[in-house]
Design a protein around this motif. Structure first.
Motif, PDB file in Angstrom:
ATOM      1  N   HIS A  93       0.605  -1.535  -0.244  1.00 50.83           N
ATOM      2  CA  HIS A  93       0.078   0.050  -0.282  1.00 50.83           C
ATOM      3  C   HIS A  93       1.018   1.424  -0.195  1.00 50.83           C
ATOM      4  N   LEU A  94       1.869   1.640  -1.202  1.00 50.39           N
ATOM      5  CA  LEU A  94       2.730   2.706  -0.975  1.00 50.39           C
ATOM      6  C   LEU A  94       1.526   3.191  -2.391  1.00 50.39           C
ATOM      7  N   ILE A  95       1.984   4.521  -1.894  1.00 50.40           N
ATOM      8  CA  ILE A  95       1.036   5.544  -3.063  1.00 50.40           C
ATOM      9  C   ILE A  95       1.940   5.940  -4.240  1.00 50.40           C
ATOM     10  N   ASP A  96       0.726   4.785  -5.060  1.00 53.75           N
ATOM     11  CA  ASP A  96       1.987   5.306  -6.918  1.00 53.75           C
ATOM     12  C   ASP A  96       2.128   5.830  -7.664  1.00 53.75           C
ATOM     13  N   GLU A  97       1.858   7.545  -6.519  1.00 53.69           N
ATOM     14  CA  GLU A  97       2.313   8.880  -7.792  1.00 53.69           C
ATOM     15  C   GLU A  97       3.127   9.522  -6.999  1.00 53.69           C
ATOM     16  N   LEU A  98       3.443   8.729  -5.134  1.00 56.40           N
ATOM     17  CA  LEU A  98       4.643   9.258  -4.854  1.00 56.40           C
ATOM     18  C   LEU A  98       6.470   8.075  -5.151  1.00 56.40           C
ATOM     19  N   THR A  99       7.196   9.491  -4.849  1.00 55.07           N
ATOM     20  CA  THR A  99       8.179   8.394  -5.328  1.00 55.07           C
ATOM     21  C   THR A  99       8.338   7.899  -3.695  1.00 55.07           C
ATOM     22  N   PHE A 138       9.139   5.565  -8.629  1.00 57.83           N
ATOM     23  CA  PHE A 138       8.595   4.940  -8.138  1.00 57.83           C
ATOM     24  C   PHE A 138       8.128   3.807  -7.115  1.00 57.83           C
TER      25      PHE A 138
END
Ligand SMILES: Nc1ncnc2c1ncn2[C@@H]1O[C@H](COP(=O)(O)OP(=O)(O)O)[C@@H](O)[C@H]1O
Ligand SMILES: [Mg+2]
Lengths: 220, 806
Positions: A93-99, A138
Motif C-alpha cells: 500500500h504505497l502511494i503509486d503517484e509518489l516516489t 516510483f
C-alpha cells in the motif's frame, strides 16, 4: 500497553450474525513481539484492524495505554495513529503517484514536521534500509521486497511504539521475508512493540509470543 | 503539505491524460460560455444605470384602448412635461426629447446626412448623466438654435478644432445651430443614442398646447424613495383637466361619454431601468431588449457550467477506485478527513484554475464572433475593470469548489479497512448518482436540441409564410422625395425599361422603414364607433405592384374622379367594423387631427389581409386612401437586377439632386425584421452544440472508465464465447437507457418551454411530434457514437492480456 476485553465482532448476513471474533480478550505489554496465527478467515486481520483502531468491535472493551479508545473521535484516532502506531501491509500500500522518498516523507507531513528535519529523518531511514539509490523511483519500479522495505520505513519513521503488520511477508519470497523479519527483530530490540499476522511458523519464531486464532476464538 | 498535494495532483493529471483533458476542456468550455453569457446578461441588465438619478427617473407613457384597439405609446403630448412639473410638487424636474428626422448638416465644405438628431429641453443634461466635457450643462441649451454634440460628431465636422462656438447649418430646415457643449458619447447601454442634441427652445411645435398629438419623450425626476405609483394614481386628473376639453372639440363628445363607451386612456409612469425590456410600446427610440433572451441565455450559462461540473464529479467518482488506496493509506498514516477533503478540493481548484486560463483564451477568441451575432460590444478587459478580474478569480474558485466538493467528500469518506483489504467496490449509491448526473446532462442536451429545432422551424415558417404580398423582386427607393415633382418623370422613365413590370409611388411599406400614420375614424356616421387605425396613403399602382389581392370591389383607378374620397380597407378592418364580406358601399368618416375637420370616405374595395407588422403581432385594421406620398417601389421582371440598377443610377444622376442614389430590396428588409430571431437561432444552436459536446466529453470519460473497470468481465465473457457485437451492446446498453430516461424528462419540459416561446408570435408553428423523435434519435446517436469507441476497443482487446492484468 493494550488490553482487549470480551471483544465480539460480527457481520449481519440476512437475519443471522456471522461472528468473526468471539469473546476475544487479550493483553499485550510494551516491548512484546506477538505473532497472530490461524487459518485463513479465522479473523486475524479483523483483530489487527481492531487493535489498530481501523475497525470497531460490536461489543467489548479496548484500552490503549490505559485510555478507553472505543468511540473516540476520528481526530483523536488520527492523533493516536500519528503518535503511537505504524502499519505494515501485506500489499505494501504505497502511494503509486509518489516516489520512495515522498512516500516515506508523507507521515511526517501529517506530523507537521519542518522541512529540514524531514529531510534528515528521511535520509537517515533511507540510509538505514539501504535504499538511498532508490529514493527517486516510483513504487511500480521496485521489487516486492523493496516495496515492503519502503512500507516499513514509512511505518517507523515517526518512531511509533507499536507496529501492526498484516502478513508483511505474504507476497515475498523466503529470503526477502527473512530480511523483513530480521528488521522487525532489530526494531523490537530497540523497544518497539510489534504485532504481526503470519502464516509461517518460522516467522513466528522471531516473536516472543504466538496467539492462535480459530474461528474467531483465541485457542492459545 | 501543499507541495505534496501539488505533486500528487500534477502526477495524477499527467497519468490520466485523457481524463485530465476531458475535465479541463469541459470545464474551460463551460466557464468560457458562462463568462460570455454573463458579460451579455450584465450588459443587458446595465441599461440606463449609468445615470446618477437612475432610480428616480421615470418616463411618461400613454396607454389607451379605443374601441378595442390598443395603443401603447412611448412618447406623449407636448405639454405633458410642463403640466406635470407645475401641478405636482413631487415632480422635481421634467425634461423632453423629440427626434427630429434625418437632416442634412453643413459646416464649411463638410456635409453629412445625420440620422441621430434630437431636440431636448434645456435641463436634459441635468436629468441624464452625460457629463459635458466642454460648455456648461445648465446653460448650454437655454437659447434657441444651440446644440450639444458628441466628440465623434465634432471630429467629423471640425477635426481637432475646438467645437464650441462653431455654427452648423441645418440645410433641411434652413437654420443655424451654434455648438455650446460637448459630450463624450452616449454610453452604448442607453435607451437612446444621438450625436447631436439641439435646443428645444426654438422648436415651435414643442410649445403647442395640443393634447391630441404626441412625439415627446417625457422624463420626470422624482424625490428619493418616492413611490411613483402615488403620482401615477393622480394622472387621470391631468387627462380630465387638460385632454378632456380637446376631446370634446375633436370628437364632439365629452371625455366621460367617451370613457363610458368602454374606451380607456391615460398616462402612466415607466421606471427608467425597465425601459430597455419593456416591449409592446410603439414609437420607441430604439428596439427594446428581450428579457426572455436574458433568461434563456442565463439558463444556458448555468446549465453549461453545471454540465461541466457534473463531468468533473462523474469522472472523479468513477475514478475513485483508483484513488481509494491512496485515501486508505493516508488515513492510516494519520490523515484526518478534513486533510483529505482539502487535498481533493485543492486538486479540483487547481484544475479549474487551469481551465480558467484556457477559458480566458476561448473568451478572447469567441467574443468578436459573439459580438457580431448579438450586435454587442462586449469586452473582457481586466485593466479597465479590475472588479471583473476579482469576480473572475472568485468564479474560478467557486467552480473548483462546486465541482470538487462532492468528489472530495465522497473520496475522503472511504473506510480504510475496506479499501486496503482490496474488497473495495464502488457503492451502488454512487453509481446511481452518477447515472442521475448523466441523465441530467442529456436532459439538458435534448431539451436544447428541441429548442433549437423549434426556433429554426418557426423562422422557416415565417420566411415561407404567405404574407399577402409578394416580397420578391421588389426594388425600393425611399428617397425620391428629393426629386419633388420630378418623381413622376422618373417613374415614367423607369416604366419604359423592359426589365420593369410596374412602379408605384408611395411611402408606406409593409416591411422595413415606412411612413406611418394613425387616424381616428368611425363607420357609417356612427360616432360612437370611433376607432384608431393605421392608414396607408397609396396610388392605384400600389396593390398590383405589391402583389396584393382585391377580394371585393375594385382597386383605385385614374378613371374615377371620386377616388379622392374613396377608401380600400383590409379584411380585418371589414370584420372589425362588422361588415364582413359586404364592406363595399359603406363609409368611414375620418377625423383630421385636432381641428375638428371631418371627411367621409366611401369604401370601394377590400384587400386581402397582408402582413404589415412583424409576425409577432396580429394583423390589425388598415385603411388605404388614394393620396400622393413619396417613395418608389418597382416590381422587377427577370434576373438582370444589376443592369437595371446601373441604368436607374444613371437616370437618377441626371436629375442632379444632392441625395445619393440609394435603394433596398423588400425581401431583405423583410428578413431584417426577423434578424434578432435569426441571430438568436444561430447563437442558440452554437450553445446547444457546445453543451452537447461537453456532455459527450463526460460520457466518453465515463464509458472509458466502465470499459476499464469491466476489463476482466469482458475477458471472461469473450473466453466463454461472446462476440464483439454482444460486448459492445453490453457496454452501450446502460448508457443508452440513461439517454432514453433523459428523453422522458426533456420531451414534456422542452414542449412546455418552446410552446411558451412561440406564444410570442401571433403566427406560429405547431410543435410536431417528429421534432421529439428527431431530438431523441440525435441524442441516442451522439451518445452511441461517443460510447462505441471505448466499447469496441474493449471488446476487441485480447482476453488473455486483459485477464492477466487483474
Ligand atoms: N465486510 C465484511 N462483511 C462480511 N464478512 C466479512 C467482512 N469482512 C470480513 N468478513 C469475514 O470475516 C472473516 C474474517 O476475515 P479476516 O479477519 O480477514 O480473516 P483472516 O485475516 O484471518 O483471513 C472472514 O470469514 C470474512 O469472510
Ligand atoms: Mg487476513
Amino acid at each position: 500497553m493494550l488490553e482487549l476485553k470480551n471483544i465480539f465482532r460480527w457481520y449481519n448476513s440476512g437475519v443471522n450474525r456471522a461472528f468473526v471474533l468471539r469473546d476475544v480478550s487479550l493483553n499485550i505489554e510494551q516491548g512484546e513481539f506477538v505473532s497472530i496465527m490461524g487459518p485463513s478467515g479465522s479473523g486475524k486481520s479483523t483483530l489487527l484492524h481492531i487493535l489498530g483502531m481501523m475497525d470497531e468491535p460490536n461489543e467489548g472493551e479496548y484500552s490503549f495505554l490505559g485510555e478507553n479508545v472505543l468511540k473516540i473521535k476520528e481526530k483523536q484516532r488520527a492523533e493516536l495513529y500519528k503518535k503511537h502506531i505504524g502499519f505494515v501491509f501485506q500489499a505494501y500500500h504505497l502511494i503509486d503517484e509518489l516516489t520512495v522518498y515522498e512516500n516515506i516523507e508523507t507521515p511526517l507531513l501529517y506530523h507537521g514536521i519542518g522541512s529540514s528535519e524531514r529531510k534528515s529523518m528521511v535520509a537517515d531511514i533511507l540510509d538505514r534500509f539501504n535504499i538511498v539509490g532508490k529514493k527517486d523511483l516510483f513504487p511500480n519500479q521496485l521489487s516486492g521486497g523493496q516495496q515492503q522495505l519502503v512500507g516499513i520505513a514509512r511505518a517507523i519513521i515517526t518512531k511509533p511504539n507499536l507496529i501492526l503488520a498484516d502478513e508483511p511477508t505474504g507476497n515475498l519470497n523466503s529470503k526477502q521475508g527473512q530480511e523483513i523479519m530480521e528488521l522487525f527483530k532489530t526494531l523490537n530490540d530497540e523497544g518497539v512493540t510489534i504485532i504481526q499476522v503470519t502464516h509461517s511458523e518460522k516467522n513466528a519464531t522471531y516473536g516472543s509470543r504466538v496467539i492462535e486464532l480459530l474461528d474467531g476464538r483465541i485457542e492459545r | 503539505m501543499i507541495q505534496n498535494y501539488l505533486k500528487i495532483a500534477i502526477r495524477n493529471l499527467l497519468r490520466n491524460k485523457v481524463f485530465s483533458a476531458i475535465n479541463i476542456v469541459g470545464l474551460a468550455l463551460g466557464i468560457a460560455t458562462c463568462l460570455v453569457i454573463m458579460l451579455f446578461v450584465y450588459d443587458e441588465l446595465s441599461y440606463d444605470r449609468f445615470n446618477e438619478k437612475t432610480d428616480r427617473i421615470f418616463r411618461v407613457v400613454f396607454k389607451a384602448s379605443i374601441n378595442d384597439g390598443k395603443i401603447n405609446e412611448a412618447n406623449v403630448m407636448p405639454p405633458t412635461a410642463q403640466v406635470l412639473k407645475n401641478d405636482y410638487p413631487e415632480v422635481l424636474a421634467a425634461t423632453r426629447l423629440r427626434t427630429s428626422g434625418s437632416p442634412e448638416i453643413i459646416y464649411q465644405n463638410k456635409k453629412f446626412k445625420e440620422h441621430d438628431f434630437a431636440s431636448v429641453d434645456a435641463n436634459f443634461f441635468d436629468v441624464f448623466t452625460l457629463p459635458l466635457l466642454k460648455g456648461d450643462a445648465k446653460t448650454a441649451l437655454r437659447e434657441p438654435n444651440t446644440a450639444v454634440i458628441t466628440q465623434d460628431f465634432a471630429k467629423k465636422y471640425f477635426g481637432d478644432e475646438n467645437p464650441i462656438g462653431k455654427v452648423l447649418f441645418i440645410k433641411s430646415w434652413n437654420e443655424n445651430y451654434k455648438v455650446t457643449g460637448l459630450i463624450d458619447k452616449v454610453p452604448h447601454n442607453s435607451h437612446f443614442h444621438f450625436d447631436i442634441f439641439g435646443s428645444m427652445a426654438g422648436v415651435k411645435d414643442a410649445q403647442a398646447a395640443s393634447w391630441m398629438t404626441s412625439g415627446y419623450f417625457t422624463y420626470l425626476v422624482l424625490p428619493e424613495d418616492f413611490d411613483y405609483k402615488v403620482l401615477e394614481a393622480k394622472l387621470p386628473q391631468v387627462i380630465k383637466k387638460y385632454m378632456g376639453p380637446q376631446i370634446q372639440t375633436a370628437m364632439g363628445m365629452s371625455l366621460s361619454q367617451f370613457l363610458q363607451k368602454g374606451n380607456q386612456l391615460g398616462l402612466f409612469l415607466q421606471p427608467l431601468t425597465s425601459i430597455h425590456f419593456d416591449e409592446g410600446f410603439t414609437g420607441t427610440l430604439e428596439p427594446s431588449g428581450n428579457i426572455q433572451y436574458v433568461y434563456i441565455f442565463g439558463a444556458i450559462a448555468v446549465f453549461m457550467l453545471l454540465i461541466a461540473c457534473i463531468n468533473f464529479m462523474n469522472l472523479s467518482t468513477a475514478g475513485a477506485s483508483k484513488r481509494a488506496k491512496e485515501v486508505g493509506v493516508r488515513k492510516v498514516l494519520g490523515s484526518i478527513k478534513q486533510d483529505l477533503i482539502s487535498q481533493f478540493l485543492f486538486e479540483s481548484i487547481l484544475l479549474s484554475v487551469v481551465a480558467l486560463l484556457l477559458s480566458l483564451m476561448l473568451v478572447q477568441l469567441s467574443l468578436p464572433v459573439f459580438n457580431d451575432l448579438a450586435e454587442k460590444d462586449l469586452q473582457l478587459d481586466f485593466l479597465k475593470n479590475p472588479l471583473l478580474l476579482i469576480a473572475f478569480l472568485v468564479f474560478g474558485l467557486l467552480v473548483g469548489v462546486l465541482a470538487g466538493s462532492y468528489p472530495a467528500f465522497f473520496l475522503s469518506s472511504f473506510n480504510p479497512v475496506e479499501v486496503l483489504k482490496g474488497k473495495f467496490k464502488l457503492a451502488g449509491k454512487s453509481i446511481s448518482l452518477r447515472s442521475g448526473l448523466v441523465v441530467f446532462q442529456f436532459f439538458i442536451s435534448i431539451a436544447l436540441i428541441i429548442g433549437t429545432t423549434v426556433v429554426y422551424q418557426q423562422i422557416k415558417f415565417i420566411q415561407s409564410k404567405d404574407l399577402g404580398y409578394a416580397k420578391d423582386q421588389l426594388l425600393i427607393m425611399r428617397n425620391t422625395w428629393s426629386l419633388g415633382k420630378n418623381e413622376e418623370v422618373f417613374r415614367q422613365q423607369i416604366l419604359q425599361d423592359p426589365r420593369v413590370l410596374s412602379v408605384t409611388s408611395a411611402g408606406y411599406l409593409p416591411a422595413g422603414p415606412s411612413d406611418s400614420n394613425n387616424s381616428m375614424g368611425y363607420p357609417d356616421s356612427d360616432e360612437s364607433q370611433v376607432m384608431r387605425t393605421l392608414e396607408y396613403k397609396i396610388d392605384e399602382q400600389y396593390i398590383p405592384t405589391m402583389g396584393m389581392k382585391v377580394i371585393a370591389g375594385r382597386n383605385f383607378s385614374k378613371d374615377f374622379a371620386t377616388d379622392s374620397t374613396a377608401m380600400i380597407i383590409n379584411e380585418t378592418a371589414a370584420k372589425a367594423f362588422g361588415w364582413g364580406k359586404n364592406a363595399v358601399g359603406h363609409t368611414i368618416t375620418r377625423l383630421k387631427n385636432n381641428d375638428g375637420l371631418k371627411v367621409t370616405y366611401s369604401i370601394i374595395g377590400v384587400v386581402k389581409d397582408f402582413h404589415f407588422k412583424s409576425l409577432h403581432e396580429n394583423i390589425t385594421p388598415l385603411l388605404m386612401v388614394s393620396e400622393k406620398t413619396y417613395g418608389l417601389t418597382i416590381k422587377v421582371k427577370g434576373k438582370d437586377v444589376e443592369g437595371l440598377l446601373a441604368s436607374l443610377k444613371n437616370q437618377w444622376q441626371k436629375f442632379n439632386v444632392e441625395e445619393p442614389f440609394s435603394y433596398s430590396f423588400m425581401d431583405e428588409l423583410f428578413e431584417k425584421t426577423y434578424q434578432s430571431e435569426q441571430k438568436i437561432s444561430v447563437i442558440l444552436s452554437i450553445f446547444s452544440g457546445l453543451t452537447i459536446f461537453v456532455a459527450c466529453l463526460g460520457l466518453f470519460g465515463l464509458a472509458t472508465f466502465t470499459a476499464e473497470q469491466r476489463t476482466k468481465e469482458i475477458g471472461v465473457r469473450k473466453v466463454l464465447g461472446a462476440s464483439v457485437s454482444q460486448i459492445v451492446t453490453l457496454l452501450s446498453k446502460e448508457f443508452l437507457k440513461l439517454v432514453l430516461i433523459a428523453c422522458g424528462f426533456a420531451f414534456p419540459i422542452g414542449y412546455w418551454l418552446m410552446n411558451k416561446w412561440l406564444q410570442d408570435f401571433a403566427y406560429r408553428i405547431e410543435i410536431s411530434a417528429w421534432i421529439f423523435v428527431l431530438a431523441g434519435i440525435l441524442a441516442l446517436f451522439i451518445a452511441l457514437l461517443t460510447i462505441s469507441y471505448q466499447a469496441i476497443k474493449a471488446a476487441l482487446a485480447n482476453p488473455v492480456t486483459s485477464l492477466r492484468t487483474e
